[in-house]
Design a protein around this motif. Structure first.
Motif, mmCIF file in Angstrom:
data_model
loop_
_atom_site.group_PDB
_atom_site.id
_atom_site.type_symbol
_atom_site.label_atom_id
_atom_site.label_comp_id
_atom_site.label_asym_id
_atom_site.label_seq_id
_atom_site.Cartn_x
_atom_site.Cartn_y
_atom_site.Cartn_z
ATOM 1 N N ASN A 1 -20.788 27.448 -10.536
ATOM 2 C CA ASN A 1 -22.167 27.000 -10.308
ATOM 3 C C ASN A 1 -22.928 27.859 -9.304
ATOM 4 O O ASN A 1 -23.572 27.352 -8.391
ATOM 5 C CB ASN A 1 -22.179 25.532 -9.872
ATOM 6 N N LEU A 2 -22.852 29.165 -9.486
ATOM 7 C CA LEU A 2 -23.632 30.072 -8.642
ATOM 8 C C LEU A 2 -24.982 30.331 -9.299
ATOM 9 O O LEU A 2 -25.098 30.305 -10.520
ATOM 10 C CB LEU A 2 -22.886 31.400 -8.478
ATOM 11 N N LEU A 3 -25.998 30.595 -8.478
ATOM 12 C CA LEU A 3 -27.305 30.923 -9.027
ATOM 13 C C LEU A 3 -27.290 32.365 -9.530
ATOM 14 O O LEU A 3 -27.013 33.281 -8.771
ATOM 15 C CB LEU A 3 -28.396 30.764 -7.957
ATOM 16 N N SER A 4 -27.609 32.543 -10.809
ATOM 17 C CA SER A 4 -27.605 33.891 -11.375
ATOM 18 C C SER A 4 -28.773 34.696 -10.831
ATOM 19 O O SER A 4 -28.762 35.913 -10.856
ATOM 20 C CB SER A 4 -27.687 33.818 -12.900
ATOM 21 N N SER A 5 -29.794 33.990 -10.318
ATOM 22 C CA SER A 5 -30.993 34.676 -9.852
ATOM 23 C C SER A 5 -30.835 35.214 -8.432
ATOM 24 O O SER A 5 -31.711 35.911 -7.942
ATOM 25 C CB SER A 5 -32.176 33.706 -9.890
ATOM 26 N N ARG A 6 -29.731 34.869 -7.759
ATOM 27 C CA ARG A 6 -29.541 35.317 -6.379
ATOM 28 C C ARG A 6 -28.294 36.181 -6.267
ATOM 29 O O ARG A 6 -27.323 35.983 -6.990
ATOM 30 C CB ARG A 6 -29.362 34.108 -5.457
ATOM 31 N N LEU B 1 -28.127 29.920 0.493
ATOM 32 C CA LEU B 1 -28.829 28.736 -0.026
ATOM 33 C C LEU B 1 -28.635 27.475 0.825
ATOM 34 O O LEU B 1 -29.620 26.845 1.223
ATOM 35 C CB LEU B 1 -28.440 28.488 -1.486
ATOM 36 N N PRO B 2 -27.374 27.080 1.132
ATOM 37 C CA PRO B 2 -27.219 25.858 1.934
ATOM 38 C C PRO B 2 -27.836 25.984 3.323
ATOM 39 O O PRO B 2 -28.280 24.986 3.889
ATOM 40 C CB PRO B 2 -25.706 25.669 2.041
ATOM 41 N N SER C 1 -24.331 42.195 -4.663
ATOM 42 C CA SER C 1 -24.049 42.071 -6.093
ATOM 43 C C SER C 1 -24.561 40.735 -6.626
ATOM 44 O O SER C 1 -24.662 39.769 -5.880
ATOM 45 C CB SER C 1 -22.531 42.131 -6.346
ATOM 46 N N TYR C 2 -24.862 40.727 -7.918
ATOM 47 C CA TYR C 2 -25.217 39.471 -8.566
ATOM 48 C C TYR C 2 -23.949 38.847 -9.151
ATOM 49 O O TYR C 2 -23.001 39.563 -9.487
ATOM 50 C CB TYR C 2 -26.254 39.715 -9.667
ATOM 51 N N SER D 1 -23.215 37.875 -11.989
ATOM 52 C CA SER D 1 -22.818 38.401 -13.297
ATOM 53 C C SER D 1 -21.981 39.666 -13.174
ATOM 54 O O SER D 1 -21.344 40.081 -14.131
ATOM 55 C CB SER D 1 -24.071 38.692 -14.133
ATOM 56 N N ARG E 1 -20.117 29.693 0.073
ATOM 57 C CA ARG E 1 -21.308 28.840 0.055
ATOM 58 C C ARG E 1 -20.965 27.440 0.559
ATOM 59 O O ARG E 1 -21.708 26.850 1.343
ATOM 60 C CB ARG E 1 -21.868 28.757 -1.373
#
Lengths: 365, 230
Positions: free
Chosen positions: A110-115, A123-124, A154-155, A157, A171
């Motif tokens: 559940n990582l954000l692909s946009s970050r 994020l937290p 890195s992203y 992905s 995280r």
């Protein structure tokens, strides 16, 4: 033999003084009254600094159980206390602030692909309202902790599954929680990566004193890192205790079947079919001996041959390690053993081994 | 200039029309994005089971959006003349056309944005809830950024549709390329004008689509890119 003294011997000495990190009190959850409860009257206590494994088949309710701890799921009945705070009574801002003390990692990361990696770990901290400068200072040590210092930009992905879970762990730890919930955190990983993630969790548990609750359907995971284990079946807690004890002396059939791949509690079917309940004139007794802890290395078979006129024949057996402690289960047919059975069992008990007659087999011609 | 085969008067008319189209499309596009994104967010988060479940509100807003979307644009333009007059003080001209264009296109973009945001994995929202994020933080930090490639694609579709809608703006004296094509190409029998108008519209749509695709790719990090370092 007397009622399993192992728990007292093997539990860490400070166990009695430890404050509970999490208490579930008569927890129940029903989604659809027609189907019945998904969780039914579950009470358990997780001590501070424990690694508590909850094992069950899929659909046993373990995912719902772990989600009740941070209130992603609202329990229908009962209470959840985290650090003596009643999570079930909280709402709104209070609940959100309580959640910052409970980290969580997921099967699918559940990582954000946009970050980027750093952005995900940030994020937290953003959510908690930290300033940009504070966040920038917190990220590098977190990435160091999980071994991803070089992947900050890195992203997700671009990462492997194990690396993604490491980001998930960083995280989850960003807000310095006292509890970490792991929802099938290694189920999507290959065995080697699973081992690396588990050893990272164990390391974090030791270094930060973090309490970890992990749910899994893999007994290996429990064996490798859990200090305590609870077995969940159809929403009910059917067995619970110190991992070594549950593995060495499982009380329920469900626990035994979970263990079958690890500890030789259950005989393979061909051997099982030969067993008879009652002794006869041409049978040999079948003995199951559980070697645990210090006794696992004793030359028991040689000792038996030496002391009794029997011919032990190994039907099935295995020695495994739970944490650092050996656990062996050996199933023996004792040639010419019927006459000496009670003496042999008594002798083994005196050695501190758990021995049990589980049946009799016909002597082979 | 490529319009050399047209008379200077016509060429300047064409440039005026192009400007009018550009103004109508860009102003109503900006308005549609500003109004449509929150509307799309509302449609997503008020769904039962989502982070701000309000089933009744969801149904009311959804029905309202459908109502606008099922009204033909040509009818909408005249139907909302009172509103237009209220907002821009007149019911004719380019700025008067912007009102119905915005009203008609906002629900389309809202639906496209909604679809993109609905695709955001529930697990990500759950992860954000688990770290104590408020619904607003989840929308701004998780749902919109994660849906951005889809939202950008929605913007592209919206712009292309707007170009199409804007050609009908002549009905309320809004001018633009469509109006020019009808008045000169059709009513005055000047097929070369019609041809030029259509050609410009084709180029315009192609440019919008190409730019939109590029932008959507640039904001998409879901797929691993080949990096020079490897």
């Amino acid at each position: 033999m007397n009622a399993l003294p192992q728990s007292a011997d093997f539990a860490p000495p400070e166990a009695a003084a430890k404050a509970p990190a999490i208490r579930l009190e008569r927890l129940g959850k029903t989604f659809d009254p027609a189907v019945g409860p998904v969780l039914d009257d579950i009470s358990l206590t997780v001590g501070q600094g424990d690694i508590y494994g909850i094992i069950g088949r899929s659909g046993a309710g373990k995912s719902t159980l772990v989600r009740c701890i941070n209130r992603l799921e609202r329990p229908t009945t009962g209470r959840v206390l985290v650090a003596d705070r009643d999570i079930t009574a909280l709402a709104g801002a209070e609940l959100r602030s309580a959640r910052r003390d409970i980290g969580m990692i997921f099967q699918h990361f559940n990582l954000l692909s946009s970050r980027t990696v750093a952005g995900n770990v940030a994020l937290p901290l953003e959510v908690a309202g930290l300033s940009r400068a504070e966040i920038a200072g917190r990220i590098p040590p977190l990435l160091d902790l999980v071994g991803l210092a070089d992947k900050a930009a890195s992203y997700p992905s671009e990462l492997s599954g194990g690396q993604k879970q490491r980001v998930g762990i960083a995280r989850a730890l960003a807000t310095n929680p006292s509890v970490l919930l792991c929802d099938e955190a290694t189920s999507a990983l290959d065995p080697e990566t699973t081992e690396q993630i588990l050893s990272l969790l164990r390391d974090i548990n030791r270094r930060l004193g973090l309490t970890i609750v992990l749910i899994t359907h893999e007994m290996q995971v429990v064996r490798d890192i859990a200090s305590h284990v609870a077995v969940l079946e159809r929403g009910r807690l059917i067995e619970e205790g110190v991992t070594f004890d549950v593995l060495a002396f499982p009380k329920s059939a469900v626990a035994r079947s979970f263990l079958s791949g690890l500890v030789a509690h259950e005989l393979p079917p061909p051997v099982e079919r030969r067993l008879r309940a009652a002794p006869g004139p041409d049978t040999d007794p079948v003995l199951r001996i559980v070697f645990s802890g210090d006794y696992a290395h004793q030359p028991v078979i040689a000792d038996l041959i030496h002391r009794f006129p029997v011919e032990p024949n190994i039907l099935f057996g295995r020695i495994d390690y739970v944490g650092d402690r050996p656990l062996g289960v050996l199933t023996l047919a004792l040639g010419n053993g019927e006459a000496h059975l009670s003496a042999i069992v008594g002798h083994l008990a005196a050695l501190g081994l758990h021995a049990e007659v589980i049946g009799h087999v016909s002597r082979l011609p | 200039m490529f319009l050399g085969f047209l008379s200077p008067a016509l060429a300047s008319l064409l440039l005026d029309s192009l400007t009018q189209t550009a103004v109508m499309v860009s102003v109503s596009a900006v308005l549609a994005l500003v109004l449509g994104l929150p509307l799309g967010v509302l449609l997503v988060v008020t769904t039962p089971g989502h982070i701000f479940a309000r089933p009744l509100l969801n149904r009311v807003v959804g029905t309202f959006v459908n109502l606008i979307r099922s009204t033909p644009f040509i009818i909408m333009m005249v139907a909302i003349i009172p509103l237009t007059r209220l907002l821009v003080g007149t019911s004719v001209g380019t700025s008067a056309a912007i009102v119905p264009l915005t009203v008609a296109i906002t629900p389309l973009f809202a639906r496209l944005a909604e679809t993109a945001m609905r695709e955001v994995d529930r697990g990500l929202i759950e992860a954000a809830e688990a770290i104590g994020a408020t619904p607003f933080q989840i929308i701004v930090k998780v749902i919109i950024p994660e849906a951005l490639p889809g939202i950008v694609a929605g913007v592209t579709v919206t712009l292309v549709s707007l170009v199409g809608y804007s050609t009908m703006a002549g009905t309320v004296g809004g001018g633009g390329l469509g109006d020019l094509g009808i008045r000169y190409g059709y009513q005055r029998f000047m097929p070369e004008v019609m041809l030029v108008v259509v050609a410009i519209l084709v180029v315009l749509v192609q440019v919008i689509q190409l730019a939109g695709d590029r932008a959507a790719f640039a904001v998409n990090h879901r797929l691993a890119r080949r990096r020079n370092s490897r």
